[in-house]
Scaffold this motif. Sequence first.
Motif, PDB file in Angstrom:
ATOM      1  N   GLN A   1       0.838  -1.187   0.000  1.00 23.12           N
ATOM      2  CA  GLN A   1       0.000   0.000   0.000  1.00 23.12           C
ATOM      3  C   GLN A   1       0.874   1.238   0.000  1.00 23.12           C
ATOM      4  O   GLN A   1       1.981   1.233   0.534  1.00 23.12           O
ATOM      5  N   VAL A   2       0.401   2.280  -0.623  1.00 24.89           N
ATOM      6  CA  VAL A   2       1.147   3.526  -0.736  1.00 24.89           C
ATOM      7  C   VAL A   2       0.752   4.469   0.395  1.00 24.89           C
ATOM      8  O   VAL A   2      -0.424   4.641   0.685  1.00 24.89           O
ATOM      9  N   GLN A   3       1.746   5.062   1.039  1.00 30.98           N
ATOM     10  CA  GLN A   3       1.495   6.084   2.056  1.00 30.98           C
ATOM     11  C   GLN A   3       1.565   7.450   1.384  1.00 30.98           C
ATOM     12  O   GLN A   3       2.512   7.726   0.641  1.00 30.98           O
ATOM     13  N   LEU A   4       0.592   8.303   1.655  1.00 31.64           N
ATOM     14  CA  LEU A   4       0.488   9.591   0.965  1.00 31.64           C
ATOM     15  C   LEU A   4       0.427  10.738   1.965  1.00 31.64           C
ATOM     16  O   LEU A   4      -0.324  10.671   2.942  1.00 31.64           O
ATOM     17  N   VAL A   5       1.195  11.791   1.707  1.00 34.17           N
ATOM     18  CA  VAL A   5       1.208  12.967   2.563  1.00 34.17           C
ATOM     19  C   VAL A   5       1.055  14.207   1.696  1.00 34.17           C
ATOM     20  O   VAL A   5       1.905  14.499   0.852  1.00 34.17           O
ATOM     21  N   GLU A   6      -0.015  14.959   1.934  1.00 34.99           N
ATOM     22  CA  GLU A   6      -0.296  16.166   1.171  1.00 34.99           C
ATOM     23  C   GLU A   6       0.235  17.405   1.889  1.00 34.99           C
ATOM     24  O   GLU A   6       0.368  17.428   3.109  1.00 34.99           O
ATOM     25  N   SER A   7       0.488  18.436   1.091  1.00 34.70           N
ATOM     26  CA  SER A   7       0.888  19.736   1.635  1.00 34.70           C
ATOM     27  C   SER A   7       0.527  20.812   0.632  1.00 34.70           C
ATOM     28  O   SER A   7       0.184  20.507  -0.514  1.00 34.70           O
ATOM     29  N   GLY A   8       0.611  22.074   1.069  1.00 33.71           N
ATOM     30  CA  GLY A   8       0.417  23.183   0.151  1.00 33.71           C
ATOM     31  C   GLY A   8      -0.887  23.928   0.296  1.00 33.71           C
ATOM     32  O   GLY A   8      -1.087  24.955  -0.361  1.00 33.71           O
ATOM     33  N   GLY A   9      -1.780  23.437   1.140  1.00 34.64           N
ATOM     34  CA  GLY A   9      -3.035  24.134   1.329  1.00 34.64           C
ATOM     35  C   GLY A   9      -2.841  25.429   2.101  1.00 34.64           C
ATOM     36  O   GLY A   9      -1.752  25.723   2.600  1.00 34.64           O
ATOM     37  N   GLY A  10      -3.914  26.210   2.175  1.00 36.52           N
ATOM     38  CA  GLY A  10      -3.824  27.464   2.914  1.00 36.52           C
ATOM     39  C   GLY A  10      -5.048  28.319   2.708  1.00 36.52           C
ATOM     40  O   GLY A  10      -6.039  27.891   2.105  1.00 36.52           O
ATOM     41  N   LEU A  11      -4.960  29.538   3.229  1.00 32.99           N
ATOM     42  CA  LEU A  11      -6.038  30.519   3.090  1.00 32.99           C
ATOM     43  C   LEU A  11      -5.623  31.547   2.049  1.00 32.99           C
ATOM     44  O   LEU A  11      -4.571  32.193   2.208  1.00 32.99           O
ATOM     45  N   GLN A  13      -7.208  34.432  -1.237  1.00 37.61           N
ATOM     46  CA  GLN A  13      -8.347  35.204  -1.714  1.00 37.61           C
ATOM     47  C   GLN A  13      -8.790  34.693  -3.091  1.00 37.61           C
ATOM     48  O   GLN A  13      -8.006  34.071  -3.822  1.00 37.61           O
ATOM     49  N   ALA A  14     -10.019  34.974  -3.428  1.00 34.83           N
ATOM     50  CA  ALA A  14     -10.532  34.596  -4.743  1.00 34.83           C
ATOM     51  C   ALA A  14      -9.628  35.170  -5.836  1.00 34.83           C
ATOM     52  O   ALA A  14      -9.202  36.328  -5.746  1.00 34.83           O
ATOM     53  N   GLY A  15      -9.319  34.315  -6.813  1.00 37.75           N
ATOM     54  CA  GLY A  15      -8.434  34.724  -7.894  1.00 37.75           C
ATOM     55  C   GLY A  15      -6.983  34.336  -7.691  1.00 37.75           C
ATOM     56  O   GLY A  15      -6.193  34.362  -8.645  1.00 37.75           O
ATOM     57  N   ASP A  16      -6.631  33.972  -6.477  1.00 42.38           N
ATOM     58  CA  ASP A  16      -5.260  33.569  -6.181  1.00 42.38           C
ATOM     59  C   ASP A  16      -4.985  32.143  -6.661  1.00 42.38           C
ATOM     60  O   ASP A  16      -5.893  31.438  -7.135  1.00 42.38           O
ATOM     61  N   SER A  17      -3.736  31.721  -6.485  1.00 43.56           N
ATOM     62  CA  SER A  17      -3.315  30.375  -6.886  1.00 43.56           C
ATOM     63  C   SER A  17      -2.691  29.640  -5.712  1.00 43.56           C
ATOM     64  O   SER A  17      -2.162  30.263  -4.777  1.00 43.56           O
ATOM     65  N   LEU A  18      -2.756  28.325  -5.778  1.00 45.76           N
ATOM     66  CA  LEU A  18      -2.078  27.453  -4.827  1.00 45.76           C
ATOM     67  C   LEU A  18      -1.569  26.234  -5.593  1.00 45.76           C
ATOM     68  O   LEU A  18      -2.162  25.836  -6.606  1.00 45.76           O
ATOM     69  N   ARG A  19      -0.494  25.648  -5.091  1.00 49.26           N
ATOM     70  CA  ARG A  19      -0.035  24.377  -5.643  1.00 49.26           C
ATOM     71  C   ARG A  19       0.023  23.356  -4.519  1.00 49.26           C
ATOM     72  O   ARG A  19       0.775  23.528  -3.560  1.00 49.26           O
ATOM     73  N   LEU A  20      -0.771  22.329  -4.661  1.00 48.99           N
ATOM     74  CA  LEU A  20      -0.766  21.243  -3.704  1.00 48.99           C
ATOM     75  C   LEU A  20       0.230  20.178  -4.140  1.00 48.99           C
ATOM     76  O   LEU A  20       0.404  19.937  -5.330  1.00 48.99           O
ATOM     77  N   SER A  21       0.866  19.560  -3.153  1.00 48.54           N
ATOM     78  CA  SER A  21       1.795  18.468  -3.420  1.00 48.54           C
ATOM     79  C   SER A  21       1.371  17.241  -2.625  1.00 48.54           C
ATOM     80  O   SER A  21       0.806  17.353  -1.539  1.00 48.54           O
ATOM     81  N   CYS A  22       1.682  16.085  -3.161  1.00 49.65           N
ATOM     82  CA  CYS A  22       1.399  14.829  -2.477  1.00 49.65           C
ATOM     83  C   CYS A  22       2.590  13.911  -2.694  1.00 49.65           C
ATOM     84  O   CYS A  22       2.882  13.518  -3.835  1.00 49.65           O
ATOM     85  N   VAL A  23       3.284  13.614  -1.607  1.00 51.71           N
ATOM     86  CA  VAL A  23       4.459  12.744  -1.678  1.00 51.71           C
ATOM     87  C   VAL A  23       4.057  11.334  -1.286  1.00 51.71           C
ATOM     88  O   VAL A  23       3.403  11.131  -0.250  1.00 51.71           O
ATOM     89  N   ALA A  24       4.459  10.376  -2.101  1.00 52.72           N
ATOM     90  CA  ALA A  24       4.108   8.982  -1.850  1.00 52.72           C
ATOM     91  C   ALA A  24       5.330   8.183  -1.442  1.00 52.72           C
ATOM     92  O   ALA A  24       6.430   8.398  -1.946  1.00 52.72           O
ATOM     93  N   SER A  25       5.132   7.282  -0.533  1.00 51.16           N
ATOM     94  CA  SER A  25       6.193   6.347  -0.157  1.00 51.16           C
ATOM     95  C   SER A  25       5.852   4.986  -0.750  1.00 51.16           C
ATOM     96  O   SER A  25       4.685   4.671  -0.965  1.00 51.16           O
ATOM     97  N   GLY A  26       6.863   4.213  -1.008  1.00 52.88           N
ATOM     98  CA  GLY A  26       6.606   2.909  -1.597  1.00 52.88           C
ATOM     99  C   GLY A  26       7.058   2.851  -3.033  1.00 52.88           C
ATOM    100  O   GLY A  26       7.147   3.865  -3.711  1.00 52.88           O
ATOM    101  N   ARG A  27       7.342   1.665  -3.497  1.00 54.48           N
ATOM    102  CA  ARG A  27       7.905   1.487  -4.823  1.00 54.48           C
ATOM    103  C   ARG A  27       6.875   1.498  -5.931  1.00 54.48           C
ATOM    104  O   ARG A  27       7.235   1.507  -7.104  1.00 54.48           O
TER     105      ARG A  27
END
Length: 124
Positions: A1-11, A13-27
Amino acid sequence: QVQLVESGGGLVQAGDSLRLSCVASGRTFSSVAMGWFRPVAGYGRQFVASIDLNGRTTYYADSVKGRFTISRDNAKNTVYLQMNSLKPEDTGVYVCAASEYGSATTSPPDFTSWGQGTQVTVSS
């Protein structure tokens, strides 16, 4: 099974940008499709975007087409969600998931490993 950890969220304003990341462990990361979902009360896990194992095929929910881009870096075991032109209705917890298949799909039952999620809040 793959372990997943997300990051990059936040608060933001409308019109802004965000980039979410998800790092996976396992082959197995490079051999499975990946997806992003957003749990919605009463509706379960709402599909946002998915990408196949090679990064060549992507799918998007109609509500995010043209604004969000999913991508992956198999050398880094990471999948990304670039979110542009954010709207208040995009607010929610974004959860990364690994499929049991190599082809991208949009159905939550096809995904067998899930992260804890990262909160995205968009103010008007």
